[in-house]
Motif scaffolding. Sequence first.
Motif, PDB file in Angstrom:
ATOM      1  N   UNK A   1       0.811  -1.217   0.000  1.00  0.00           N
ATOM      2  CA  UNK A   1       0.000   0.000   0.000  1.00  0.00           C
ATOM      3  C   UNK A   1       0.850   1.276   0.000  1.00  0.00           C
ATOM      4  N   UNK A   2       2.166   1.128  -0.191  1.00  0.00           N
ATOM      5  CA  UNK A   2       3.034   2.288  -0.343  1.00  0.00           C
ATOM      6  C   UNK A   2       3.714   2.797   0.918  1.00  0.00           C
ATOM      7  N   UNK A   3       3.342   2.238   2.076  1.00  0.00           N
ATOM      8  CA  UNK A   3       4.018   2.669   3.309  1.00  0.00           C
ATOM      9  C   UNK A   3       5.440   2.141   3.320  1.00  0.00           C
ATOM     10  N   UNK A   4       6.302   2.842   4.027  1.00  0.00           N
ATOM     11  CA  UNK A   4       7.699   2.450   4.093  1.00  0.00           C
ATOM     12  C   UNK A   4       8.049   1.963   5.493  1.00  0.00           C
ATOM     13  N   UNK A   5       8.861   0.911   5.551  1.00  0.00           N
ATOM     14  CA  UNK A   5       9.356   0.354   6.808  1.00  0.00           C
ATOM     15  C   UNK A   5      10.875   0.416   6.741  1.00  0.00           C
TER      16      UNK A   5
ATOM     17  N   UNK B   1      14.462   7.600  16.816  1.00  0.00           N
ATOM     18  CA  UNK B   1      13.719   6.363  16.575  1.00  0.00           C
ATOM     19  C   UNK B   1      14.180   5.238  17.483  1.00  0.00           C
ATOM     20  N   UNK B   2      15.376   5.328  17.979  1.00  0.00           N
ATOM     21  CA  UNK B   2      15.898   4.329  18.900  1.00  0.00           C
ATOM     22  C   UNK B   2      15.692   4.773  20.336  1.00  0.00           C
ATOM     23  N   UNK B   3      15.994   6.024  20.604  1.00  0.00           N
ATOM     24  CA  UNK B   3      15.948   6.521  21.976  1.00  0.00           C
ATOM     25  C   UNK B   3      14.539   6.486  22.556  1.00  0.00           C
TER      26      UNK B   3
ATOM     27  N   UNK C   1       7.551  -6.310  24.468  1.00  0.00           N
ATOM     28  CA  UNK C   1       6.428  -6.488  23.545  1.00  0.00           C
ATOM     29  C   UNK C   1       5.497  -5.274  23.563  1.00  0.00           C
ATOM     30  N   UNK C   2       5.265  -4.722  24.747  1.00  0.00           N
ATOM     31  CA  UNK C   2       4.411  -3.539  24.872  1.00  0.00           C
ATOM     32  C   UNK C   2       5.004  -2.360  24.122  1.00  0.00           C
ATOM     33  N   UNK C   3       6.295  -2.110  24.338  1.00  0.00           N
ATOM     34  CA  UNK C   3       6.955  -0.981  23.675  1.00  0.00           C
ATOM     35  C   UNK C   3       6.973  -1.180  22.159  1.00  0.00           C
ATOM     36  N   UNK C   4       7.308  -2.375  21.712  1.00  0.00           N
ATOM     37  CA  UNK C   4       7.332  -2.654  20.274  1.00  0.00           C
ATOM     38  C   UNK C   4       5.944  -2.475  19.663  1.00  0.00           C
TER      39      UNK C   4
ATOM     40  N   UNK D   1       2.033   3.367  16.562  1.00  0.00           N
ATOM     41  CA  UNK D   1       2.248   4.785  16.276  1.00  0.00           C
ATOM     42  C   UNK D   1       2.649   5.007  14.818  1.00  0.00           C
ATOM     43  N   UNK D   2       3.296   3.995  14.236  1.00  0.00           N
ATOM     44  CA  UNK D   2       3.731   4.095  12.845  1.00  0.00           C
ATOM     45  C   UNK D   2       2.661   3.579  11.875  1.00  0.00           C
ATOM     46  N   UNK D   3       1.542   3.101  12.414  1.00  0.00           N
ATOM     47  CA  UNK D   3       0.475   2.582  11.564  1.00  0.00           C
ATOM     48  C   UNK D   3       0.810   1.238  10.940  1.00  0.00           C
ATOM     49  N   UNK D   4       1.630   0.454  11.627  1.00  0.00           N
ATOM     50  CA  UNK D   4       2.072  -0.835  11.091  1.00  0.00           C
ATOM     51  C   UNK D   4       1.458  -1.965  11.899  1.00  0.00           C
ATOM     52  N   UNK D   5       0.949  -2.967  11.203  1.00  0.00           N
ATOM     53  CA  UNK D   5       0.427  -4.164  11.851  1.00  0.00           C
ATOM     54  C   UNK D   5       1.261  -5.348  11.382  1.00  0.00           C
ATOM     55  N   UNK D   6       1.507  -6.291  12.286  1.00  0.00           N
ATOM     56  CA  UNK D   6       2.216  -7.506  11.893  1.00  0.00           C
ATOM     57  C   UNK D   6       1.344  -8.710  12.215  1.00  0.00           C
ATOM     58  N   UNK D   7       1.576  -9.778  11.494  1.00  0.00           N
ATOM     59  CA  UNK D   7       0.804 -10.992  11.718  1.00  0.00           C
ATOM     60  C   UNK D   7       1.405 -11.786  12.870  1.00  0.00           C
ATOM     61  N   UNK D   8       2.412 -12.573  12.583  1.00  0.00           N
ATOM     62  CA  UNK D   8       3.065 -13.371  13.613  1.00  0.00           C
ATOM     63  C   UNK D   8       4.521 -13.569  13.216  1.00  0.00           C
ATOM     64  N   UNK D   9       5.341 -13.972  14.188  1.00  0.00           N
ATOM     65  CA  UNK D   9       6.752 -14.188  13.939  1.00  0.00           C
ATOM     66  C   UNK D   9       6.972 -15.431  13.090  1.00  0.00           C
TER      67      UNK D   9
END
Length: 106
Positions: free
Chosen positions: A14-18, A40-42, A74-77, A83-91
């Motif tokens: 969909x054009x988003x960048x990771x 982005x790290x701090x 896991x909470x922070x990630x 916040x970045x609008x990214x969803x992941x399925x599973x590892x």
Amino acid sequence: KEVRESIEEFTTKDGRKIYLLADGRLVNLSAARGQGHPAEIMDMSFAVQALSAKYILENDLPVGVTKAPDEIDYTVASMKLDAMGIEIDSLTDKQKAYMANWQEGT
């Protein structure tokens, strides 16, 4: 594509960048260049530290070194991805193996 040393860019359908930093390894160890760490790290480091301090205050821990619960990471990630609008399925199995082995990537 590699956009800078230790930074890869992936574009979703969909054009988003990771941006993948330091191949997903500990950025402060594997990609530090003596210029400090990017925001982005701090932000994630500070969030982990704050939630760990809260955990210490709320739990009766023995004197000594104690590993913080994985749930804090896991909470922070999850918050960062949200916040970045990214969803992941599973590892993937490879990702699970990486997380379970402290020697991986060192």
